[in-house]
Motif scaffolding. Structure first.
Motif, PDB file in Angstrom:
ATOM      1  N   VAL A   6       0.865  -1.179   0.000  1.00  0.00           N
ATOM      2  CA  VAL A   6       0.000   0.000   0.000  1.00  0.00           C
ATOM      3  C   VAL A   6       0.906   1.236   0.000  1.00  0.00           C
ATOM      4  O   VAL A   6       1.802   1.351   0.842  1.00  0.00           O
ATOM      5  N   ILE A   7       0.672   2.120  -0.953  1.00  0.00           N
ATOM      6  CA  ILE A   7       1.455   3.346  -1.093  1.00  0.00           C
ATOM      7  C   ILE A   7       0.504   4.526  -1.012  1.00  0.00           C
ATOM      8  O   ILE A   7      -0.517   4.558  -1.717  1.00  0.00           O
ATOM      9  N   LEU A   8       0.834   5.488  -0.173  1.00  0.00           N
ATOM     10  CA  LEU A   8      -0.070   6.614   0.064  1.00  0.00           C
ATOM     11  C   LEU A   8       0.571   7.950  -0.286  1.00  0.00           C
ATOM     12  O   LEU A   8       1.784   8.137  -0.150  1.00  0.00           O
ATOM     13  N   ASP A   9      -0.275   8.868  -0.708  1.00  0.00           N
ATOM     14  CA  ASP A   9       0.091  10.274  -0.833  1.00  0.00           C
ATOM     15  C   ASP A   9       0.085  10.895   0.569  1.00  0.00           C
ATOM     16  O   ASP A   9      -0.471  10.311   1.512  1.00  0.00           O
ATOM     17  N   ILE A  10       0.668  12.081   0.685  1.00  0.00           N
ATOM     18  CA  ILE A  10       0.654  12.763   1.984  1.00  0.00           C
ATOM     19  C   ILE A  10      -0.410  13.855   2.021  1.00  0.00           C
ATOM     20  O   ILE A  10      -1.423  13.739   2.687  1.00  0.00           O
ATOM     21  N   GLU A  15      -2.244  13.919   5.518  1.00  0.00           N
ATOM     22  CA  GLU A  15      -2.388  15.241   6.112  1.00  0.00           C
ATOM     23  C   GLU A  15      -3.665  15.882   5.585  1.00  0.00           C
ATOM     24  O   GLU A  15      -3.981  15.770   4.397  1.00  0.00           O
ATOM     25  N   ILE A  16      -4.383  16.568   6.444  1.00  0.00           N
ATOM     26  CA  ILE A  16      -5.564  17.332   6.051  1.00  0.00           C
ATOM     27  C   ILE A  16      -5.094  18.756   5.773  1.00  0.00           C
ATOM     28  O   ILE A  16      -4.597  19.434   6.678  1.00  0.00           O
ATOM     29  N   THR A  17      -5.236  19.192   4.517  1.00  0.00           N
ATOM     30  CA  THR A  17      -4.579  20.439   4.099  1.00  0.00           C
ATOM     31  C   THR A  17      -5.540  21.393   3.378  1.00  0.00           C
ATOM     32  O   THR A  17      -5.396  21.652   2.181  1.00  0.00           O
ATOM     33  N   PRO A  18      -6.490  21.958   4.095  1.00  0.00           N
ATOM     34  CA  PRO A  18      -7.378  22.944   3.449  1.00  0.00           C
ATOM     35  C   PRO A  18      -6.620  24.220   3.105  1.00  0.00           C
ATOM     36  O   PRO A  18      -5.599  24.546   3.729  1.00  0.00           O
ATOM     37  N   ARG A  19      -7.119  24.935   2.120  1.00  0.00           N
ATOM     38  CA  ARG A  19      -6.527  26.216   1.751  1.00  0.00           C
ATOM     39  C   ARG A  19      -6.673  27.203   2.901  1.00  0.00           C
ATOM     40  O   ARG A  19      -7.730  27.296   3.526  1.00  0.00           O
ATOM     41  N   THR A  20      -5.616  27.935   3.187  1.00  0.00           N
ATOM     42  CA  THR A  20      -5.665  28.932   4.258  1.00  0.00           C
ATOM     43  C   THR A  20      -5.766  30.360   3.733  1.00  0.00           C
ATOM     44  O   THR A  20      -6.031  31.280   4.502  1.00  0.00           O
ATOM     45  N   GLY A  21      -5.514  30.548   2.445  1.00  0.00           N
ATOM     46  CA  GLY A  21      -5.544  31.893   1.882  1.00  0.00           C
ATOM     47  C   GLY A  21      -4.331  32.728   2.228  1.00  0.00           C
ATOM     48  O   GLY A  21      -4.325  33.951   2.072  1.00  0.00           O
ATOM     49  N   TRP A  81       4.406  26.851   4.999  1.00  0.00           N
ATOM     50  CA  TRP A  81       4.495  25.522   5.600  1.00  0.00           C
ATOM     51  C   TRP A  81       3.280  25.191   6.465  1.00  0.00           C
ATOM     52  O   TRP A  81       2.897  24.020   6.580  1.00  0.00           O
ATOM     53  N   ALA A  82       2.660  26.203   7.052  1.00  0.00           N
ATOM     54  CA  ALA A  82       1.469  25.936   7.863  1.00  0.00           C
ATOM     55  C   ALA A  82       0.369  25.324   7.002  1.00  0.00           C
ATOM     56  O   ALA A  82      -0.316  24.374   7.421  1.00  0.00           O
ATOM     57  N   GLU A  83       0.176  25.857   5.780  1.00  0.00           N
ATOM     58  CA  GLU A  83      -0.820  25.264   4.888  1.00  0.00           C
ATOM     59  C   GLU A  83      -0.343  23.928   4.360  1.00  0.00           C
ATOM     60  O   GLU A  83      -1.107  22.961   4.284  1.00  0.00           O
ATOM     61  N   TYR A  84       0.920  23.849   3.971  1.00  0.00           N
ATOM     62  CA  TYR A  84       1.480  22.622   3.393  1.00  0.00           C
ATOM     63  C   TYR A  84       1.351  21.450   4.362  1.00  0.00           C
ATOM     64  O   TYR A  84       0.950  20.352   3.968  1.00  0.00           O
ATOM     65  N   LEU A  85       1.677  21.654   5.611  1.00  0.00           N
ATOM     66  CA  LEU A  85       1.690  20.572   6.594  1.00  0.00           C
ATOM     67  C   LEU A  85       0.309  20.252   7.150  1.00  0.00           C
ATOM     68  O   LEU A  85       0.059  19.119   7.569  1.00  0.00           O
ATOM     69  N   PHE A 164      -2.219   2.182  -4.771  1.00  0.00           N
ATOM     70  CA  PHE A 164      -1.799   3.563  -4.578  1.00  0.00           C
ATOM     71  C   PHE A 164      -3.011   4.405  -4.228  1.00  0.00           C
ATOM     72  O   PHE A 164      -4.058   4.307  -4.869  1.00  0.00           O
ATOM     73  N   ILE A 165      -2.874   5.262  -3.218  1.00  0.00           N
ATOM     74  CA  ILE A 165      -3.979   6.081  -2.714  1.00  0.00           C
ATOM     75  C   ILE A 165      -3.600   7.545  -2.797  1.00  0.00           C
ATOM     76  O   ILE A 165      -2.587   7.970  -2.238  1.00  0.00           O
ATOM     77  N   ASP A 166      -4.406   8.330  -3.506  1.00  0.00           N
ATOM     78  CA  ASP A 166      -4.107   9.747  -3.736  1.00  0.00           C
ATOM     79  C   ASP A 166      -5.424  10.511  -3.809  1.00  0.00           C
ATOM     80  O   ASP A 166      -6.461   9.931  -4.154  1.00  0.00           O
ATOM     81  N   ASP A 167      -5.384  11.807  -3.503  1.00  0.00           N
ATOM     82  CA  ASP A 167      -6.597  12.617  -3.594  1.00  0.00           C
ATOM     83  C   ASP A 167      -6.734  13.321  -4.936  1.00  0.00           C
ATOM     84  O   ASP A 167      -7.686  14.074  -5.140  1.00  0.00           O
ATOM     85  N   SER A 168      -5.792  13.082  -5.868  1.00  0.00           N
ATOM     86  CA  SER A 168      -5.848  13.667  -7.205  1.00  0.00           C
ATOM     87  C   SER A 168      -6.176  12.587  -8.229  1.00  0.00           C
ATOM     88  O   SER A 168      -5.447  11.591  -8.343  1.00  0.00           O
ATOM     89  N   ASN A 169      -7.244  12.790  -8.983  1.00  0.00           N
ATOM     90  CA  ASN A 169      -7.639  11.792  -9.971  1.00  0.00           C
ATOM     91  C   ASN A 169      -6.578  11.625 -11.051  1.00  0.00           C
ATOM     92  O   ASN A 169      -6.378  10.519 -11.569  1.00  0.00           O
ATOM     93  N   VAL A 170      -5.880  12.707 -11.384  1.00  0.00           N
ATOM     94  CA  VAL A 170      -4.811  12.627 -12.391  1.00  0.00           C
ATOM     95  C   VAL A 170      -3.736  11.648 -11.940  1.00  0.00           C
ATOM     96  O   VAL A 170      -3.256  10.812 -12.724  1.00  0.00           O
TER      97      VAL A 170
END
Length: 215
Positions: A6-10, A15-21, A81-85, A164-170
């Motif tokens: 099993v291979i995962l994206d981060i 990580e839960i990474t909503p946009r912070t603006g 980094w706050a948004e990235y992490l 493989f698990i990712d949140d991007s369909n591409v």
């Protein structure tokens, strides 16, 4: 005997990474037109994602292109980094931790210079999986097929044995094209079910295209 993996994206998965603006806020603070800071730094972001620049060079370019002093640069990078992490997807992380005796585990992440050190310090992903493959360390980003090939090589597994698990369909489609099974992450419950099916050797549950990707 096959070795299930099993291979995962981060970002967006472990990580839960909503946009912070944060970048919009910097543009407003600096009196810049909307979107201009991103355009000024676009090549820096792309270079950082494949390790073509160092962290020091990133900071120097941020300061020069946005007219920031050293203190402002550090504040700018802290916001980045706050948004990235983001925050940890605790439920998924704990589930994956429970898989360590059952399958091979890896991470494949499009990243940025400095990510390994910060994510190791905050989330200890190096203790969660056997191999972490970062785009800024291998010089290519998903959906480049080489990213998937290098990840399989480092884990010493066959693509067809990997989920493989990712949140991007591409990226999910690219993994399938590379011979992997793949799952689009939308929530933890569906992901747990898909991983369980993979480890049990069941056929695809999430897309008719996945079976074709195993050919």
């Amino acid at each position: 005997m096959e070795s299930r993996c099993v291979i995962l994206d981060i970002g967006g998965v472990l990580e839960i990474t909503p946009r912070t603006g944060w970048l919009d806020q910097w543009e407003e603070r600096l009196g810049l037109p909307a979107g201009s800071a991103g355009r000024r730094l676009d090549d820096v972001w792309r270079a950082g994602a494949v390790g073509a620049v160092s962290e020091t060079q990133v900071r120097a370019q941020v300061g020069a292109r946005l007219g920031l002093d050293a203190t402002q640069v550090e504040s700018f990078m802290a916001d980045l980094w706050a948004e990235y992490l983001g925050t940890p997807n605790v439920e998924l992380i704990e589930y994956v931790r429970g898989l360590r005796s059952r399958c091979r585990l890896g991470i494949l992440s499009n990243s940025f210079v400095g990510a390994r050190e910060l994510e190791t310090a905050m989330y200890q992903f190096d203790e969660l999986v056997e191999q972490i493959v970062y785009s800024h360390e291998i010089g290519v980003c998903k959906p480049d097929p080489r990213a998937f090939e290098m990840t399989c090589a480092r884990l010493e597994v066959r693509a067809r044995d990997c989920l493989f698990i990712d949140d991007s369909n591409v990226n999910v489609e690219a993994a399938r094209a590379a011979g992997m099974q793949a799952h689009l992450f939308e929530d933890n419950g569906q992901t747990f079910a898909r991983i369980a099916a993979h480890l049990a050797g069941a056929a695809s549950l999430d897309s008719p295209h996945e079976a074709a990707g195993q050919a």
